[in-house]
Each structure stands twice: as C-alpha cells, then as structure tokens.
Design a protein around this motif. Structure first.
Motif, PDB file in Angstrom:
ATOM      1  N   ALA A  28       0.817  -1.201   0.000  1.00  0.00           N
ATOM      2  CA  ALA A  28       0.000   0.000   0.000  1.00  0.00           C
ATOM      3  C   ALA A  28       0.856   1.258   0.000  1.00  0.00           C
ATOM      4  O   ALA A  28       0.378   2.313  -0.361  1.00  0.00           O
ATOM      5  CB  ALA A  28      -0.926  -0.002   1.202  1.00  0.00           C
ATOM      6  N   GLY A  29       2.092   1.161   0.386  1.00  0.00           N
ATOM      7  CA  GLY A  29       2.965   2.319   0.397  1.00  0.00           C
ATOM      8  C   GLY A  29       2.620   3.282   1.523  1.00  0.00           C
ATOM      9  O   GLY A  29       1.522   3.292   2.048  1.00  0.00           O
ATOM     10  N   ALA A  30       3.558   4.081   1.898  1.00  0.00           N
ATOM     11  CA  ALA A  30       3.399   5.144   2.903  1.00  0.00           C
ATOM     12  C   ALA A  30       2.782   4.638   4.200  1.00  0.00           C
ATOM     13  O   ALA A  30       2.089   5.359   4.888  1.00  0.00           O
ATOM     14  CB  ALA A  30       2.578   6.286   2.330  1.00  0.00           C
ATOM     15  N   GLY A  31       3.000   3.386   4.553  1.00  0.00           N
ATOM     16  CA  GLY A  31       2.544   2.871   5.839  1.00  0.00           C
ATOM     17  C   GLY A  31       1.065   2.583   5.932  1.00  0.00           C
ATOM     18  O   GLY A  31       0.559   2.263   6.996  1.00  0.00           O
ATOM     19  N   THR A  32       0.334   2.703   4.835  1.00  0.00           N
ATOM     20  CA  THR A  32      -1.098   2.439   4.874  1.00  0.00           C
ATOM     21  C   THR A  32      -1.323   0.942   5.028  1.00  0.00           C
ATOM     22  O   THR A  32      -0.815   0.147   4.267  1.00  0.00           O
ATOM     23  CB  THR A  32      -1.777   2.939   3.589  1.00  0.00           C
ATOM     24  N   ASP A  33      -2.108   0.561   5.995  1.00  0.00           N
ATOM     25  CA  ASP A  33      -2.365  -0.829   6.306  1.00  0.00           C
ATOM     26  C   ASP A  33      -3.746  -1.226   5.772  1.00  0.00           C
ATOM     27  O   ASP A  33      -4.739  -0.575   6.079  1.00  0.00           O
ATOM     28  CB  ASP A  33      -2.297  -0.980   7.836  1.00  0.00           C
ATOM     29  N   ALA A  34      -3.809  -2.292   4.966  1.00  0.00           N
ATOM     30  CA  ALA A  34      -5.075  -2.722   4.373  1.00  0.00           C
ATOM     31  C   ALA A  34      -6.092  -3.115   5.430  1.00  0.00           C
ATOM     32  O   ALA A  34      -7.284  -2.813   5.282  1.00  0.00           O
ATOM     33  CB  ALA A  34      -4.833  -3.880   3.416  1.00  0.00           C
ATOM     34  N   SER A  35      -5.672  -3.775   6.512  1.00  0.00           N
ATOM     35  CA  SER A  35      -6.645  -4.187   7.520  1.00  0.00           C
ATOM     36  C   SER A  35      -7.228  -2.973   8.242  1.00  0.00           C
ATOM     37  O   SER A  35      -8.414  -2.935   8.552  1.00  0.00           O
ATOM     38  CB  SER A  35      -6.032  -5.179   8.516  1.00  0.00           C
ATOM     39  N   ARG A  36      -6.411  -1.965   8.479  1.00  0.00           N
ATOM     40  CA  ARG A  36      -6.918  -0.734   9.107  1.00  0.00           C
ATOM     41  C   ARG A  36      -7.901  -0.025   8.171  1.00  0.00           C
ATOM     42  O   ARG A  36      -8.965   0.428   8.592  1.00  0.00           O
ATOM     43  CB  ARG A  36      -5.747   0.182   9.453  1.00  0.00           C
ATOM     44  N   THR A  37      -7.559   0.058   6.891  1.00  0.00           N
ATOM     45  CA  THR A  37      -8.458   0.677   5.920  1.00  0.00           C
ATOM     46  C   THR A  37      -9.759  -0.096   5.833  1.00  0.00           C
ATOM     47  O   THR A  37     -10.843   0.498   5.821  1.00  0.00           O
ATOM     48  CB  THR A  37      -7.786   0.750   4.528  1.00  0.00           C
ATOM     49  N   ALA A  38      -9.682  -1.423   5.797  1.00  0.00           N
ATOM     50  CA  ALA A  38     -10.897  -2.244   5.746  1.00  0.00           C
ATOM     51  C   ALA A  38     -11.779  -1.970   6.959  1.00  0.00           C
ATOM     52  O   ALA A  38     -12.989  -1.788   6.821  1.00  0.00           O
ATOM     53  CB  ALA A  38     -10.536  -3.728   5.667  1.00  0.00           C
ATOM     54  N   ALA A  39     -11.185  -1.931   8.138  1.00  0.00           N
ATOM     55  CA  ALA A  39     -11.958  -1.690   9.354  1.00  0.00           C
ATOM     56  C   ALA A  39     -12.662  -0.340   9.305  1.00  0.00           C
ATOM     57  O   ALA A  39     -13.862  -0.236   9.598  1.00  0.00           O
ATOM     58  CB  ALA A  39     -11.053  -1.777  10.580  1.00  0.00           C
ATOM     59  N   ILE A  40     -11.939   0.689   8.927  1.00  0.00           N
ATOM     60  CA  ILE A  40     -12.503   2.032   8.907  1.00  0.00           C
ATOM     61  C   ILE A  40     -13.601   2.167   7.860  1.00  0.00           C
ATOM     62  O   ILE A  40     -14.689   2.676   8.139  1.00  0.00           O
ATOM     63  CB  ILE A  40     -11.380   3.073   8.663  1.00  0.00           C
ATOM     64  N   VAL A  41     -13.334   1.702   6.644  1.00  0.00           N
ATOM     65  CA  VAL A  41     -14.281   1.904   5.552  1.00  0.00           C
ATOM     66  C   VAL A  41     -15.516   1.005   5.702  1.00  0.00           C
ATOM     67  O   VAL A  41     -16.638   1.439   5.434  1.00  0.00           O
ATOM     68  CB  VAL A  41     -13.597   1.719   4.183  1.00  0.00           C
ATOM     69  N   VAL A  42     -15.341  -0.225   6.154  1.00  0.00           N
ATOM     70  CA  VAL A  42     -16.495  -1.104   6.367  1.00  0.00           C
ATOM     71  C   VAL A  42     -17.376  -0.550   7.490  1.00  0.00           C
ATOM     72  O   VAL A  42     -18.603  -0.554   7.388  1.00  0.00           O
ATOM     73  CB  VAL A  42     -16.059  -2.559   6.649  1.00  0.00           C
ATOM     74  N   THR A  43     -16.759  -0.028   8.548  1.00  0.00           N
ATOM     75  CA  THR A  43     -17.536   0.595   9.623  1.00  0.00           C
ATOM     76  C   THR A  43     -18.300   1.799   9.088  1.00  0.00           C
ATOM     77  O   THR A  43     -19.495   1.965   9.369  1.00  0.00           O
ATOM     78  CB  THR A  43     -16.617   1.027  10.791  1.00  0.00           C
TER      79      THR A  43
END
Length: 139
Positions: A28-43
């Motif tokens: 993802a580059g720049a430290g972006t974590d897919a699991s964190r993004t999934a959690a935030i966007v799904v919520t």
C-alpha cells in the motif's frame, strides 16, 4: 484443475502472519495498512446504511460503482425505515485480511451493533498507493 500445473501456494502459511502483514503494508505504500483501511471503511459503510453517516463520506474510499450501489441502498433503507437513524454505532470486533495473487486484499470484518454481530466481506484494491474498497457484502 489443469493438468501439469502446481497448486498455488497460499499467500500466508500458518504462522507466517508477520510476513503477510509486512507485505500488506508495503504494497500500500506510505505505511497504509489494508486491515486498518478495511476496518474504517467497512464501519463507515455500515454507518451509512444505518443512516448514521452521509454517503458522501465514502466517496474517497470506494470505487465509483460501489459508491453508487451504497448510495442506492442507503436511499432505499432511508425510504423504508424513515429518517430515524439507528442509535447503535457499529464497533469492530475483528478484521482478517488475505492478499490475493493479483495483489488485491480480501477482508472479513465482524461488526458489533449493540447485541447483534454482523459479518462483512470486503475487497480492497490499490489505487494510487491507497487501498480502495471495490466490493462489499454485509450480512
């Protein structure tokens, strides 16, 4: 199965979560974590469907086709249920991610909404160094 080909190796073997997490973050580059993004966007998507958040909040984090589908579904829910938003904000209970051979990320997210637990399956793809939600099923 086509003869003469080897079965594909799973992206992460049991006990290999560190390298999987590192690969997910690195892609993802720049430290972006897919699991964190999934959690935030799904919520956030769950909150949109419950009437707790405007659908426009998802525009930056979803593909155009998924955004349109969520906007239609949120509008339908609003017409059926009225404009009374649910009082229970969803909380993340767990997130599990897997990288696919194509480099996309598939996530399973458990959401707790009061005394109810819901499961969501999400697909994220990299777009300009960011994970974007391209598919979502919430049960």
């Amino acid at each position: 199965m086509v003869h003469g080909t080897q079965p594909r190796k799973p992206v992460n073997e049991p006990g290999d979560t560190e390298s999987h997490d590192h690969l997910t973050r690195r892609q993802a580059g720049a430290g972006t974590d897919a699991s964190r993004t999934a959690a935030i966007v799904v919520t956030a998507a769950s909150e949109v469907l419950a009437g707790l958040r405007p659908v426009d909040h998802l525009a930056r984090w979803t593909s155009p086709s998924l955004f349109d589908a969520l906007a239609r579904r949120a509008g339908l829910a609003s017409r059926i249920l009225g404009h009374r938003p649910s009082s229970k904000r969803p909380r993340i209970r767990s997130v599990r991610t897997e990288l696919t051979m194509s480099g996309a990320c598939e996530a399973t997210v458990l959401l707790e909404e009061g005394n109810r637990v819901r499961a969501a399956a999400a697909r994220l793809e990299l777009l300009r160094e960011r994970w974007i939600l391209t598919g979502l099923e919430i049960a």
